[in-house]
Design a protein around this motif. Structure first.
Motif, PDB file in Angstrom:
ATOM      1  N   UNK A  14      -5.422   3.492  -2.191  1.00 21.18           N
ATOM      2  CA  UNK A  14      -4.781   3.774  -3.599  1.00 21.18           C
ATOM      3  C   UNK A  14      -6.003   3.346  -4.842  1.00 21.18           C
ATOM      4  N   UNK A  15      -6.132   4.158  -5.621  1.00 21.32           N
ATOM      5  CA  UNK A  15      -7.283   3.818  -6.684  1.00 21.32           C
ATOM      6  C   UNK A  15      -6.582   3.107  -7.841  1.00 21.32           C
ATOM      7  N   UNK A  19     -10.921   1.272  -8.546  1.00 25.04           N
ATOM      8  CA  UNK A  19     -11.509   0.557  -7.400  1.00 25.04           C
ATOM      9  C   UNK A  19     -10.345   1.029  -6.482  1.00 25.04           C
ATOM     10  N   UNK A  20     -10.884   0.923  -5.071  1.00 19.48           N
ATOM     11  CA  UNK A  20     -10.139   1.391  -4.023  1.00 19.48           C
ATOM     12  C   UNK A  20      -9.230  -0.070  -3.312  1.00 19.48           C
ATOM     13  N   UNK A  21      -8.168   0.187  -3.347  1.00 22.29           N
ATOM     14  CA  UNK A  21      -7.067  -0.620  -2.776  1.00 22.29           C
ATOM     15  C   UNK A  21      -6.615  -0.287  -1.414  1.00 22.29           C
ATOM     16  N   UNK A  22      -6.403  -0.957  -0.472  1.00 21.05           N
ATOM     17  CA  UNK A  22      -5.845  -0.964   0.769  1.00 21.05           C
ATOM     18  C   UNK A  22      -4.538  -1.207   0.956  1.00 21.05           C
ATOM     19  N   UNK A  62      -3.768  -5.211   0.242  1.00 17.56           N
ATOM     20  CA  UNK A  62      -4.858  -6.057   0.073  1.00 17.56           C
ATOM     21  C   UNK A  62      -5.348  -6.394  -1.161  1.00 17.56           C
ATOM     22  N   UNK A  63      -5.521  -7.561  -1.774  1.00 12.86           N
ATOM     23  CA  UNK A  63      -5.892  -7.983  -3.091  1.00 12.86           C
ATOM     24  C   UNK A  63      -7.245  -7.380  -3.198  1.00 12.86           C
ATOM     25  N   UNK A  64      -7.606  -7.208  -4.318  1.00  8.38           N
ATOM     26  CA  UNK A  64      -8.929  -6.846  -4.910  1.00  8.38           C
ATOM     27  C   UNK A  64      -9.946  -7.699  -4.478  1.00  8.38           C
ATOM     28  N   UNK A  86       1.373  -5.870  -9.881  1.00 10.09           N
ATOM     29  CA  UNK A  86       2.512  -5.183 -10.977  1.00 10.09           C
ATOM     30  C   UNK A  86       2.321  -3.741 -10.946  1.00 10.09           C
ATOM     31  N   UNK A  87       1.067  -3.179 -10.985  1.00 11.44           N
ATOM     32  CA  UNK A  87       0.655  -1.962 -10.945  1.00 11.44           C
ATOM     33  C   UNK A  87       1.113  -1.191  -9.685  1.00 11.44           C
ATOM     34  N   UNK A  88       1.029  -1.996  -8.522  1.00 10.46           N
ATOM     35  CA  UNK A  88       1.188  -1.248  -7.390  1.00 10.46           C
ATOM     36  C   UNK A  88       2.778  -1.071  -7.293  1.00 10.46           C
TER      37      UNK A  88
END
Length: 305
Positions: A14-15, A19-22, A62-64, A86-88
């Motif tokens: 997820x962007x 940043x790419x978030x897994x 996965x946290x940034x 929160x945005x997730x």
């Protein structure tokens, strides 16, 4: 037990803020978001995701700066991960959920629930990070720096920290060292296996991992008085489950008792395990979470069914 298959390439991405978030996503029903601890990843929930996904919609993010998420070169503090989760919830989960976090993930879950209460129906923490404030304690972030502090002491201190922490990180990412640390915080090291060790060593090989480690150690871990547990718990409004490995050499059961006494709407479950009970005694943790969720009588929205 059934175990999440290890994928070196990761699962879903997820962007977020460029940043790419897994993250991992499995199951249907009431949504649960699992948040790992310092240095770990979504794969640390390997024994929890498949089992909980039989009854719930399970996400593990996965946290940034950790796991398969991007090793962003930014200034890290606790609000970064709070805002990320929160945005997730808003962009990926898209409905109120229950947050479950271990160590740093537990602290992040609490901060998120306090910040966006309309998005969180409950929080479960396992050997959570964070500390209670001390009477009269104040942060010194606003104190004016002298000329010598700003242009002499601070630069020399940073050079020294970079040298020392650079060596510490190099040592810390070695498989043998990782196994040693994990063995020391698991009361039963049966699950400290190649799967777990590889899930930590692979992200550590990222070219930016060393710089992220430096920033985490100097900006975040050494300055945690800004966000205290008593301040966060005072803003919390949802049910809280405290799952605690009483054999944890880092944070003992006295902290769990204090959280339980401070926050009335909480339940405390003691486990004979170390710092990561979700991976050491996953069957007990899965059962405790399921029983607690059943007691909350939460209704999943039509979109999650």
């Amino acid at each position: 037990m059934e175990r999440l298959p290890f994928k070196p390439e990761g699962y879903n991405f997820w962007k977020w803020h460029g940043h790419n978030i897994h993250y991992v996503e499995q199951g249907k029903g009431q949504p649960i978001v699992l948040i790992h601890g310092f240095g770990a990843s979504a794969f640390h929930w390997r024994y929890n995701i498949p089992e909980l996904a039989k009854r719930y919609k399970v996400y593990a993010v996965d946290l940034l700066g950790f796991g398969w998420s991007e090793k962003a070169i930014i200034e890290y503090d606790a609000t970064i991960w709070r805002d990320q989760v929160a945005d997730f919830l808003k962009e990926i989960v898209k409905e109120p959920a229950v947050l479950v976090g271990n160590s740093l993930g537990g602290f992040t879950a609490l901060m998120t629930a306090a910040e966006v209460p309309e998005q969180v129906q409950g929080v479960a923490i396992l050997n959570s990070a964070g500390q209670f404030g001390k009477p009269g304690e104040e942060t010194n972030e606003n104190l004016e720096e002298t000329f010598s502090q700003k242009f002499l002491v601070k630069p020399l201190k940073e050079v020294f920290q970079r040298v020392v922490l650079g060596f510490v990180f190099w040592q810390a990412k070695q498989p043998g060292r990782i196994q040693s640390v994990l063995t020391s915080v698991y009361s039963n090291a049966t699950n400290v296996d190649d799967y777990l060790i590889e899930s930590i060593t692979l992200p550590a090989a990222d070219p930016n991992a060393g710089e992220v480690y430096y920033r985490l150690m100097t900006r975040f871990l050494l300055n945690q008085t800004k966000f205290t547990l008593d301040c966060i718990l005072s803003k919390l409004s949802c049910p809280l489950l405290i799952l605690w490995g009483d054999l944890d050499p880092w944070v003992g059961p006295a902290k769990a008792k204090r959280i339980n006494e401070f926050y009335p709407n909480s339940s405390l479950v003691h486990l004979q395990a170390g710092h990561c009970p979700h991976d050491e005694v996953p069957e007990l943790v899965n059962e405790a979470i399921a029983e607690w969720l059943s007691s909350l009588n939460l209704n999943a929205s039509p979109q999650s069914i």
